[in-house]
Structure formats: structure tokens, C-alpha cells
Write an enzyme that holds these catalytic residues in place. Sequence first.
Site, mmCIF file in Angstrom:
data_model
loop_
_atom_site.group_PDB
_atom_site.id
_atom_site.type_symbol
_atom_site.label_atom_id
_atom_site.label_comp_id
_atom_site.label_asym_id
_atom_site.label_seq_id
_atom_site.Cartn_x
_atom_site.Cartn_y
_atom_site.Cartn_z
ATOM 1 N N VAL A 9 0.833 -1.216 0.000
ATOM 2 C CA VAL A 9 0.000 0.000 0.000
ATOM 3 C C VAL A 9 0.865 1.262 0.000
ATOM 4 O O VAL A 9 0.640 2.193 -0.782
ATOM 5 C CB VAL A 9 -0.949 -0.007 1.230
ATOM 6 C CG1 VAL A 9 -1.687 1.313 1.364
ATOM 7 C CG2 VAL A 9 -1.937 -1.153 1.124
ATOM 8 N N ASP A 44 10.847 3.361 5.852
ATOM 9 C CA ASP A 44 10.456 2.050 6.382
ATOM 10 C C ASP A 44 11.448 1.682 7.490
ATOM 11 O O ASP A 44 12.620 2.062 7.415
ATOM 12 C CB ASP A 44 10.526 1.005 5.251
ATOM 13 C CG ASP A 44 9.639 -0.187 5.539
ATOM 14 O OD1 ASP A 44 8.647 -0.361 4.812
ATOM 15 O OD2 ASP A 44 9.933 -0.934 6.502
ATOM 16 N N LYS A 92 14.625 -3.418 3.038
ATOM 17 C CA LYS A 92 13.705 -2.835 2.064
ATOM 18 C C LYS A 92 14.242 -1.493 1.564
ATOM 19 O O LYS A 92 14.222 -1.196 0.378
ATOM 20 C CB LYS A 92 12.337 -2.627 2.736
ATOM 21 C CG LYS A 92 11.200 -3.070 1.865
ATOM 22 C CD LYS A 92 9.902 -2.893 2.578
ATOM 23 C CE LYS A 92 9.110 -4.170 2.578
ATOM 24 N NZ LYS A 92 7.869 -4.039 3.337
ATOM 25 N N ASN A 116 -18.265 -14.658 -9.669
ATOM 26 C CA ASN A 116 -17.735 -15.863 -10.313
ATOM 27 C C ASN A 116 -17.522 -16.946 -9.270
ATOM 28 O O ASN A 116 -16.734 -16.767 -8.338
ATOM 29 C CB ASN A 116 -16.413 -15.571 -11.020
ATOM 30 C CG ASN A 116 -16.594 -14.615 -12.166
ATOM 31 O OD1 ASN A 116 -17.615 -14.663 -12.867
ATOM 32 N ND2 ASN A 116 -15.640 -13.731 -12.359
ATOM 33 N N GLY A 151 -16.114 -20.414 -7.784
ATOM 34 C CA GLY A 151 -14.805 -21.053 -7.949
ATOM 35 C C GLY A 151 -14.301 -21.593 -6.631
ATOM 36 O O GLY A 151 -15.090 -22.075 -5.794
ATOM 37 N N CYS A 188 -6.242 -9.273 1.659
ATOM 38 C CA CYS A 188 -7.301 -8.385 2.153
ATOM 39 C C CYS A 188 -8.585 -9.098 2.578
ATOM 40 O O CYS A 188 -8.980 -9.011 3.735
ATOM 41 C CB CYS A 188 -7.640 -7.344 1.097
ATOM 42 S SG CYS A 188 -6.346 -6.122 0.927
ATOM 43 N N LYS A 197 -4.493 -14.730 -7.217
ATOM 44 C CA LYS A 197 -5.276 -14.282 -8.363
ATOM 45 C C LYS A 197 -4.291 -13.955 -9.481
ATOM 46 O O LYS A 197 -3.079 -13.883 -9.232
ATOM 47 C CB LYS A 197 -6.138 -13.078 -7.996
ATOM 48 C CG LYS A 197 -5.355 -11.802 -7.760
ATOM 49 C CD LYS A 197 -6.322 -10.662 -7.637
ATOM 50 C CE LYS A 197 -5.621 -9.346 -7.807
ATOM 51 N NZ LYS A 197 -6.501 -8.218 -7.715
ATOM 52 N N ARG A 204 -0.283 -14.994 -0.565
ATOM 53 C CA ARG A 204 -0.855 -15.002 0.782
ATOM 54 C C ARG A 204 -2.282 -15.550 0.742
ATOM 55 O O ARG A 204 -3.102 -15.119 -0.057
ATOM 56 C CB ARG A 204 -0.851 -13.596 1.383
ATOM 57 C CG ARG A 204 0.530 -13.195 1.871
ATOM 58 C CD ARG A 204 0.554 -11.785 2.366
ATOM 59 N NE ARG A 204 0.527 -10.838 1.276
ATOM 60 C CZ ARG A 204 0.493 -9.513 1.430
ATOM 61 N NH1 ARG A 204 0.470 -8.996 2.651
ATOM 62 N NH2 ARG A 204 0.490 -8.705 0.391
HETATM 63 C C1 UDX Z 1 -9.359 -6.626 -2.798
HETATM 64 C C2 UDX Z 1 -10.347 -5.503 -3.145
HETATM 65 O O1 UDX Z 1 -10.886 -5.740 -4.463
HETATM 66 C C3 UDX Z 1 -9.666 -4.146 -3.048
HETATM 67 O O2 UDX Z 1 -10.604 -3.120 -3.309
HETATM 68 C C4 UDX Z 1 -9.108 -4.019 -1.625
HETATM 69 O O3 UDX Z 1 -8.526 -2.784 -1.371
HETATM 70 C C5 UDX Z 1 -8.117 -5.139 -1.363
HETATM 71 O O4 UDX Z 1 -8.796 -6.390 -1.532
HETATM 72 P P1 UDX Z 1 -7.378 -7.926 -4.030
HETATM 73 O O5 UDX Z 1 -7.093 -8.591 -2.722
HETATM 74 O O6 UDX Z 1 -6.237 -7.408 -4.830
HETATM 75 O O7 UDX Z 1 -8.348 -6.667 -3.806
HETATM 76 O O8 UDX Z 1 -8.143 -8.998 -4.932
HETATM 77 P P2 UDX Z 1 -9.502 -9.096 -5.759
HETATM 78 O O9 UDX Z 1 -9.258 -8.814 -7.179
HETATM 79 O O10 UDX Z 1 -10.579 -8.320 -5.123
HETATM 80 O O11 UDX Z 1 -9.808 -10.673 -5.624
HETATM 81 C C6 UDX Z 1 -9.839 -11.303 -4.342
HETATM 82 C C7 UDX Z 1 -10.042 -12.808 -4.458
HETATM 83 O O12 UDX Z 1 -11.377 -13.105 -4.824
HETATM 84 C C8 UDX Z 1 -9.153 -13.532 -5.457
HETATM 85 O O13 UDX Z 1 -8.657 -14.709 -4.836
HETATM 86 C C9 UDX Z 1 -10.075 -13.883 -6.588
HETATM 87 O O14 UDX Z 1 -9.680 -15.051 -7.259
HETATM 88 C C10 UDX Z 1 -11.401 -14.089 -5.855
HETATM 89 N N1 UDX Z 1 -12.606 -13.848 -6.665
HETATM 90 C C11 UDX Z 1 -12.843 -12.617 -7.188
HETATM 91 C C12 UDX Z 1 -13.531 -14.861 -6.859
HETATM 92 O O15 UDX Z 1 -13.362 -15.997 -6.385
HETATM 93 N N2 UDX Z 1 -14.663 -14.598 -7.590
HETATM 94 C C13 UDX Z 1 -14.915 -13.381 -8.138
HETATM 95 O O16 UDX Z 1 -15.966 -13.230 -8.772
HETATM 96 C C14 UDX Z 1 -13.974 -12.348 -7.925
#
Ligand code: UDX
Length: 440
Positions: A11, A30, A35, A257, A259, A266, A328, A335
Site C-alpha cells: 500500500v 520504512d 527494504k 464468479n 470457484g 485483504c 489471483k 498469501r
Molecule cells: C481486494 C479488493 O478488491 C480491493 O478493493 C481491496 O482494497 C483489497 O482487496 P485484491 O485482494 O487485490 O483486492 O483482490 P480481488 O481482485 O478483489 O480478488 C480477491 C479474491 O477473490 C481472489 O482470490 C479472486 O480469485 C477471488 N474472486 C474474485 C472470486 O473468487 N470470484 C470473483 O468473482 C472475484
Amino acid sequence: MRITIIGTGYVGLVTGVCLAEIGHKVFLHDINQEKIKLLKSKKIPIHENGLLKLFKKHLEAKNLRIESDPNEALQASNIYFICVGTPQLRNGKPNLRYLFDISNKIKDYIDKNKLNNNTFIVLKSTIPPGTTKELQTKIFKKDIYKNVYLGSNPEFLREGNAVYDFMNSERIVIGSESKEFIRTIKKLYSPLSKKSKIFITDPQSSELIKYGSNAFLATKISFINEMSKLSDKVGGNIDDVSQGIGMDKRIGNEFLNAGLGYGGSCFPKDTRGLAYTFSKNKIPSKIIQSVIDINNKQRKYFFNKILKRFSKQELKSKSVLFLGTAFKPNTDDIRESVGIYLINMISPMVKNILIFEPIAKENSINALSKLNNVRFQKTSISKIDYDCDFMIIATEYPEFIKIPHKNLKKLKDRVVFDGRNILNREKLEKNGIEYIGIGK
Ligand code: UDX
């Protein structure tokens, strides 16, 4: 404006580089000297689209500076963005130690230098509701620190798209009791105000917006995952169900979606943090805990599909082609990655696992180093070795969709377990490949 970023994790680094891009002079600090050393050598510790290029550009233009000394970092500006980690303790409670440590350091710095100019403390780290207020009452008491202004300003950055999200976010939330804070931070973000709506509220609401946004998105995912089990039972197609539900604008089709469930740094952490906050406030809440439970069980549901298709005896002699270990696509972050969890579950049951992961390979090798029947493919997507019995997809990389069927036919059992529902059952079956997805 001059801004100091404290904490150059995911972040902090994205925020600092992007604030430089919109015209500010940014100082990155930091406590981790490793780092700092890396950043000073013009490298960054994470894989994030477009970040390295911007980082180098602003280092060279001297809009970005790396400060290893805490006093110099604090001296460099009077706007401090706190981006330190808030990792979780066992019971889901966020650990606010780093946040309190740095707040105390700022307080000591103000005391020592007898500062009475305006100081702004912007809390970007994800924090439970009430934390900004707690810092104000415990550390920066209003009657003593009259010129220290605090506020919450959560991030909504998606990994892999973080730079784009910063520059094009739908909303910038600023939560503070102080007009001076709101005026200053609004001005700081003004170069983005054409694209992003600046939303002003109190600190508690701002903190709740962050937890609530992530928990709501996680709820959509767990909802559709629960529906996928019913779809499996009655013979529906969850992709169509999701599309049909999402056509209602009030619902929308994103994050629907089905899965293997969500992972990352997060959603798992923030849903547990919100569940903890409900229980701490003695408010019974079933939704969030169910979202967490459904998510944790989803990989087991998928795992059972493998056990249903092959007996335990059969599995012992199988080699598995496993695609995707990042939580993803387009990130090197593993993590709470469901892929990693799955490999740990499957590894003791099978002969070996051959993994292909385009981005997060290095981190995955370290995470799985204890498993002796796991190997990584050293190649690119076009040269994957298909000399295995069956295949599992665990991350929704778009390039996996394009794998030619002639390659999938090289799998000895010609079976594909699609944990992200990205392939088309009909097309595969037409080519003699067995398809096992989730809810379809
Ligand atoms: C998320 C939020 O989107 C972001 O706004 C916040 O600040 C941090 O957390 P991120 O952790 O980068 O972002 O991932 P994101 O793209 O939201 O996907 C999270 C997880 O959900 C992934 O493991 C993804 O595979 C899964 N996912 C997402 C699904 O299983 N189905 C979906 O339809 C969408």
C-alpha cells in the site's frame, strides 16, 4: 505538497509512487533496512503492473526520496501517511502494534522538537472502526496536541491493478473530525478529483467503509459459491446463473464468479477483522462468519470432486498438472492463496504434482519447499509439459483459457478439474476431454 510515507509495503509503495505522479514531493520511509536498501538500488520488492517504471521515473526526477533515518523522514514534511501492516492475531483481532509504535514516535518527535506547526496523520492502513479515535484520545490528546490532525483515508487498491486503481478510483474516502485535515487532504488529492469522487465523513464511518466494502465483495463470492453447490445438485450452470442474476443493475455481475473462493491479503483478513469487531462489540452477526466458513469449505468441496472421480488407491499413482498458485492472476502474491492450500491437501494423496505458475513462481517454490513430490515447470505457457494424468486449474489466468485442446489431450486420463470455471465444458467434451468444474 511534501508527504512522508511510513511503511513501504504494498500500500505504502503504490501510494507514494502515485502521489509523486500527481505532482507531490514524496519521502518513503520504512523501519526495514533491507527494504530501504532495495529501494535505494532502484528495485521494488513486489510485482505490480506499471509500478517499477513510475518508481524509477520519480526517483530520477527527484520527486521521490528514500529516507532511512526516521527523524529525517519526519522532518521532511508535515503530512504523514501511515501505511504500516496491521497483521492478524489468532482470534482475528488486528495487531495494531506497528501503528501505535509509529504514532508514539511521531508524538516523541513533536515533543522533542517542541513543534507547534500543523501536522497531519493520514491513516491508510486497514484498521478496525474506532482506531483513529483511539489514537486521538490515547496519544494525540486534543487539548495538548492542538495542531496535530488525524484522519482515516482507506485504500481500495486491487493487487495487479493498483496503479490504475489509484489514478482512476471511483471514490476517495476521507474520514476526520477536523476541518483542517479535510481541507488539506482534499487539496492533496485534487489532481484526481475529475475522475474520483471525494467522499467526506467521520473517521469511524470511513473505517467501516473499508471493512464493509471488502466484506460485501467477499459476501458476493461466498453467496455464488454456495449457490454453485445447489447448481451442481440440480444440474444447472452456475456461470449462466451468475450472469442472469448480475444482469440486474442493482446486483451487478462483478465478484459473482463461482470457484475455489477468495484468497489474498485483504478479503480473508478483513472479513475476520470485521467478525472480530462485531463480537468485540457484543453484536451477534451471522453473515460475516458464514461468508468466512463458506470460503474455507469451498476448497474442500472441490477436493472432494477429485476424490469422487478417482479412488484413493488410483490417486497414489497419479501425476497432476497444476496451473496457478498466485491468489489471483498477475500478482506474485500467494498469501492465503487457495492454490497453495490445495497443493498441500493433494500432495500426500498423489505420486507427484507438476506446477505451472507464470508470476508467483519464486514465492510458491519457497512456500512449498517442504513437499518433496512437487516440481515447478521452468517454461512459458506455450511450452508446458502435459505428460501428467490429469490437470487442475486454481488461478483464473486468462492465458489458461487459450490452452489448445490438442495439448489437453496429452493428459493421460484426459480429465480437467477447473477450480475457476474458466473453461467451456461443451467444447472440451466435444474434443473428448472430461471436464469437472464448480456448479456447472
Ligand atoms: C481486494 C479488493 O478488491 C480491493 O478493493 C481491496 O482494497 C483489497 O482487496 P485484491 O485482494 O487485490 O483486492 O483482490 P480481488 O481482485 O478483489 O480478488 C480477491 C479474491 O477473490 C481472489 O482470490 C479472486 O480469485 C477471488 N474472486 C474474485 C472470486 O473468487 N470470484 C470473483 O468473482 C472475484
